[in-house]
Scaffold this motif. Structure first.
Motif, PDB file in Angstrom:
ATOM      1  N   TYR A   5       0.819  -1.224   0.000  1.00 16.15           N
ATOM      2  CA  TYR A   5       0.000   0.000   0.000  1.00 16.15           C
ATOM      3  C   TYR A   5       0.845   1.263   0.000  1.00 16.15           C
ATOM      4  N   ASP A   6       0.272   2.300  -0.611  1.00 19.00           N
ATOM      5  CA  ASP A   6       0.753   3.660  -0.405  1.00 19.00           C
ATOM      6  C   ASP A   6      -0.395   4.389   0.307  1.00 19.00           C
ATOM      7  N   TYR A   7      -0.281   4.495   1.623  1.00 21.76           N
ATOM      8  CA  TYR A   7      -1.397   5.040   2.403  1.00 21.76           C
ATOM      9  C   TYR A   7      -1.603   6.533   2.189  1.00 21.76           C
ATOM     10  N   SER A   8      -0.614   7.200   1.612  1.00 22.31           N
ATOM     11  CA  SER A   8      -0.798   8.638   1.374  1.00 22.31           C
ATOM     12  C   SER A   8      -1.866   8.862   0.299  1.00 22.31           C
ATOM     13  N   ARG A   9      -2.108   7.852  -0.531  1.00 22.02           N
ATOM     14  CA  ARG A   9      -3.119   7.994  -1.583  1.00 22.02           C
ATOM     15  C   ARG A   9      -4.445   7.312  -1.223  1.00 22.02           C
ATOM     16  N   CYS A  10      -4.390   6.336  -0.360  1.00 28.67           N
ATOM     17  CA  CYS A  10      -5.553   5.464  -0.100  1.00 28.67           C
ATOM     18  C   CYS A  10      -6.733   6.270   0.457  1.00 28.67           C
ATOM     19  N   ILE A  11      -7.917   6.063  -0.127  1.00 27.18           N
ATOM     20  CA  ILE A  11      -9.123   6.784   0.329  1.00 27.18           C
ATOM     21  C   ILE A  11      -9.963   5.916   1.260  1.00 27.18           C
ATOM     22  N   LYS A  12      -9.450   4.719   1.619  1.00 30.71           N
ATOM     23  CA  LYS A  12     -10.148   3.833   2.575  1.00 30.71           C
ATOM     24  C   LYS A  12     -11.552   3.457   2.074  1.00 30.71           C
ATOM     25  N   CYS A  13     -11.632   3.082   0.821  1.00 33.08           N
ATOM     26  CA  CYS A  13     -12.927   2.623   0.301  1.00 33.08           C
ATOM     27  C   CYS A  13     -13.090   1.116   0.523  1.00 33.08           C
ATOM     28  N   TYR A  14     -11.984   0.424   0.724  1.00 33.48           N
ATOM     29  CA  TYR A  14     -11.949  -1.018   1.034  1.00 33.48           C
ATOM     30  C   TYR A  14     -12.403  -1.925  -0.126  1.00 33.48           C
ATOM     31  N   CYS A  15     -12.391  -1.377  -1.350  1.00 34.50           N
ATOM     32  CA  CYS A  15     -12.716  -2.221  -2.511  1.00 34.50           C
ATOM     33  C   CYS A  15     -11.707  -3.373  -2.626  1.00 34.50           C
ATOM     34  N   CYS A  16     -10.434  -3.091  -2.339  1.00 34.14           N
ATOM     35  CA  CYS A  16      -9.390  -4.132  -2.437  1.00 34.14           C
ATOM     36  C   CYS A  16      -9.682  -5.253  -1.447  1.00 34.14           C
ATOM     37  N   GLN A  17     -10.020  -4.883  -0.216  1.00 35.58           N
ATOM     38  CA  GLN A  17     -10.322  -5.869   0.828  1.00 35.58           C
ATOM     39  C   GLN A  17     -11.543  -6.688   0.446  1.00 35.58           C
ATOM     40  N   GLU A  18     -12.523  -6.015  -0.172  1.00 38.84           N
ATOM     41  CA  GLU A  18     -13.764  -6.674  -0.567  1.00 38.84           C
ATOM     42  C   GLU A  18     -13.505  -7.763  -1.595  1.00 38.84           C
ATOM     43  N   MET A  19     -12.568  -7.514  -2.502  1.00 37.95           N
ATOM     44  CA  MET A  19     -12.418  -8.405  -3.652  1.00 37.95           C
ATOM     45  C   MET A  19     -11.263  -9.396  -3.549  1.00 37.95           C
ATOM     46  N   CYS A  20     -10.419  -9.301  -2.540  1.00 36.47           N
ATOM     47  CA  CYS A  20      -9.292 -10.251  -2.449  1.00 36.47           C
ATOM     48  C   CYS A  20      -9.824 -11.676  -2.294  1.00 36.47           C
ATOM     49  N   PRO A  21      -9.485 -12.566  -3.227  1.00 34.28           N
ATOM     50  CA  PRO A  21     -10.043 -13.924  -3.171  1.00 34.28           C
ATOM     51  C   PRO A  21      -9.367 -14.810  -2.128  1.00 34.28           C
ATOM     52  N   GLU A  22      -8.230 -14.349  -1.577  1.00 33.98           N
ATOM     53  CA  GLU A  22      -7.472 -15.181  -0.633  1.00 33.98           C
ATOM     54  C   GLU A  22      -7.659 -14.750   0.822  1.00 33.98           C
ATOM     55  N   ARG A  23      -8.572 -13.823   1.088  1.00 25.80           N
ATOM     56  CA  ARG A  23      -8.756 -13.261   2.438  1.00 25.80           C
ATOM     57  C   ARG A  23      -7.427 -12.744   2.988  1.00 25.80           C
ATOM     58  N   ALA A  24      -6.630 -12.161   2.082  1.00 28.18           N
ATOM     59  CA  ALA A  24      -5.291 -11.719   2.467  1.00 28.18           C
ATOM     60  C   ALA A  24      -5.245 -10.244   2.843  1.00 28.18           C
ATOM     61  N   ILE A  25      -6.403  -9.575   2.802  1.00 31.25           N
ATOM     62  CA  ILE A  25      -6.434  -8.167   3.217  1.00 31.25           C
ATOM     63  C   ILE A  25      -7.385  -8.045   4.402  1.00 31.25           C
ATOM     64  N   THR A  26      -6.876  -7.478   5.466  1.00 29.85           N
ATOM     65  CA  THR A  26      -7.713  -7.257   6.628  1.00 29.85           C
ATOM     66  C   THR A  26      -7.738  -5.765   6.924  1.00 29.85           C
ATOM     67  N   VAL A  27      -8.578  -5.364   7.867  1.00 26.81           N
ATOM     68  CA  VAL A  27      -8.637  -3.942   8.223  1.00 26.81           C
ATOM     69  C   VAL A  27      -8.051  -3.792   9.613  1.00 26.81           C
ATOM     70  N   LYS A  28      -6.977  -3.027   9.692  1.00 31.81           N
ATOM     71  CA  LYS A  28      -6.285  -2.874  10.965  1.00 31.81           C
ATOM     72  C   LYS A  28      -6.729  -1.584  11.636  1.00 31.81           C
ATOM     73  N   LYS A  29      -7.126  -1.714  12.900  1.00 31.51           N
ATOM     74  CA  LYS A  29      -7.533  -0.523  13.656  1.00 31.51           C
ATOM     75  C   LYS A  29      -6.384  -0.108  14.565  1.00 31.51           C
ATOM     76  N   SER A  30      -6.288   1.207  14.821  1.00 31.86           N
ATOM     77  CA  SER A  30      -5.314   1.684  15.796  1.00 31.86           C
ATOM     78  C   SER A  30      -5.725   1.185  17.181  1.00 31.86           C
ATOM     79  N   LEU A  31      -4.786   1.267  18.126  1.00 30.81           N
ATOM     80  CA  LEU A  31      -5.071   0.791  19.484  1.00 30.81           C
ATOM     81  C   LEU A  31      -6.275   1.525  20.085  1.00 30.81           C
ATOM     82  N   LEU A  32      -6.307   2.855  19.877  1.00 31.90           N
ATOM     83  CA  LEU A  32      -7.405   3.643  20.454  1.00 31.90           C
ATOM     84  C   LEU A  32      -8.743   3.222  19.826  1.00 31.90           C
ATOM     85  N   ALA A  33      -8.739   3.019  18.524  1.00 29.55           N
ATOM     86  CA  ALA A  33      -9.977   2.602  17.857  1.00 29.55           C
ATOM     87  C   ALA A  33     -10.454   1.258  18.406  1.00 29.55           C
TER      88      ALA A  33
END
Ligand code: SF4
Ligand code: SF4
Length: 426
Positions: A389-417
């Motif tokens: 990832y290049d997080y400076s560009r990412c708009i957090k739409c999660y389309c990539c996570q939605e479509m990964c066929p290998e369940r290889a993308i997860t959503v990481k929350k900060s500790l506070l979140a």
């Protein structure tokens, strides 16, 4: 445009513990009967008045990707079969099915085949509609979206292309979590009425959950399914809508009001319906209601039936809701980030790659809606192809996570979140 879901929305909730054919058929039949039956539900539709039971009925599925039914990604084939058989039994013979999947590859038919839907459709003689090609629809009344590119089948059957409506839509949605909107249910499932690549472009245009939800409210006003049937027998919790875990909710939910139906879904998983932007945006647009005083729940199945036929949302919550279901229940701080500065940053969440699951297929990169991709596949130091990832560009739409066929993308929350999410429950 007037919407059919107004005051006093009814939602049928019928217990169904498995995908065993007879159980699903009985639950679907009972739920539809609790709402008055198909003829009564379709009675006021212009296409029904013109064509009667020869009107085309589009069964709009959830065919997100080519996933086996037990993964709980897509509408289960036995729910599709139960609805198709019920329609045939009631004399409706002009049936079509489809959806626009998350990715244009491998195409609608192959996706339907992989989900076990095509085999049932072939058996029941249900045709595949044109969900590959699109029709440009102007919508000057839209609050967020002034135009859509709808799948041809949807544009034609609804009359959104300017022709006379030829039929009705039944929205066969799946009960799942969603990273952008918290849940995907009846309202969000209509997004598959938007043709192919135009879905990705919508993610780039409507980036926040609220803005995306206002676009969905406009879309629901245009396509207006006549009936919503939710497959909640085995739902998806956690990393949905494509990579989460199956969770038995043991219910079929049916309503003519998509917002009331999603509100019942929220209640069953102990999620405040007002935290779901699709509920509030659609209520504002007159698509339906999340107001508990306006929603009547009609229970069916065993043992629900024994506990009383008509109950309120509060009673449903007390008797049947599950706090074990993994969904984001905390309030979202993104709207106030600029005010909160560091706190907003500390509440961050973002997609991350689980490197040992990534096979370097590149689907995430193809799916990313940005011209200048925020995720690309490249070789790591060991020579393996892996997404980065290049997080400076990412708009957090999660389309990539939605479509990964290998369940290889997860959503990481900060500790506070994570802490807030654990503590801030309804
Ligand atoms: S993260 Fe998923 S979609 Fe992306 S390359 Fe790896 S396996 Fe493919
Ligand atoms: S990298 Fe993923 S989350 Fe970020 S913009 Fe692209 S598709 Fe959306």
């Amino acid at each position: 445009m007037e919407h059919r879901a107004t005051k006093g929305s009814k939602v049928a909730v019928v217990r169904c513990d498995s995908y065993e054919r007879e159980s699903v058929s009985s639950a679907v039949r009972e739920a539809v009967e609790l709402l008055g039956g198909l003829d009564s539900i379709f009675g006021e539709e212009p296409a029904f008045k013109t064509h009667g039971k020869n009107a085309e009925i589009v069964l709009k599925l959830n065919l997100l990707n080519k996933a086996e039914p037990e993964k709980a990604v897509t509408t289960h084939p036995e729910v599709f079969r139960a609805v198709g058989e019920l329609l045939h039994k009631e004399g409706y013979g002009n049936l079509v099915y489809g959806d626009s999947p998350g990715s244009p590859v491998p195409g609608v038919e192959k996706t339907a085949e992989g989900c076990g839907i095509k085999a049932v459709a072939d058996e029941l003689g249900i045709r595949l509609g044109d969900f590959e090609h699109g029709t440009d629809i102007e919508y000057p009344d839209g609050k967020a979206a002034k135009r859509f590119v709808l799948c041809n089948e949807i544009a034609k059957v609804t009359g959104a292309d300017g022709s006379q409506p030829e039929g009705m839509i039944i929205n066969l949605c799946k009960m799942k979590t969603h990273q952008l909107e918290r849940i995907t249910g009846a309202v969000k499932n209509t997004f598959g009425c938007v043709q192919g690549v135009n879905k990705a472009m919508s993610h780039a245009r409507y980036q926040s959950p609220e803005h995306f939800a206002r676009m969905l409210a406009d879309l629901n006003t245009v396509v207006r399914p006549s009936l919503h049937i939710m497959d909640g027998i085995v739902a998806m919790e956690g990393n949905g809508p494509g990579s989460g875990d199956p969770f038995p909710m043991n219910a079929i939910l049916v309503s003519t009001d998509p917002v009331a139906l999603d509100t019942v879904f929220c209640t069953l998983i102990c999620l405040d319906p007002q935290l779901v932007a699709t509920n509030t945006a659609c209520a504002d647009a007159g698509v339906g209601t999340w107001d508990d005083e306006q929603i009547e729940i009609l229970l069916g199945g065993v043992p629900m039936q024994k506990e009383g036929a008509v109950i309120t949302l509060d009673e449903l919550a007390v008797k049947y809701a599950s706090r074990e279901f993994n969904v984001q229940r905390s309030r979202d701080f993104r709207g106030s980030m600029s005010m909160m500065g560091m706190v907003g940053k500390l509440m961050n969440k973002r997609p991350v790659v689980i490197a040992n699951r990534c096979v370097g297929c590149g689907i995430c990169e193809q799916t990313c809606p940005l011209e200048n991709k925020a995720v690309i596949v490249r070789e790591d130091s060991a020579g393996n192809r892996v997404a980065a990832y290049d997080y400076s560009r990412c708009i957090k739409c999660y389309c990539c996570q939605e479509m990964c066929p290998e369940r290889a993308i997860t959503v990481k929350k900060s500790l506070l979140a994570k802490i807030v999410d654990r503590r801030w429950k309804v």
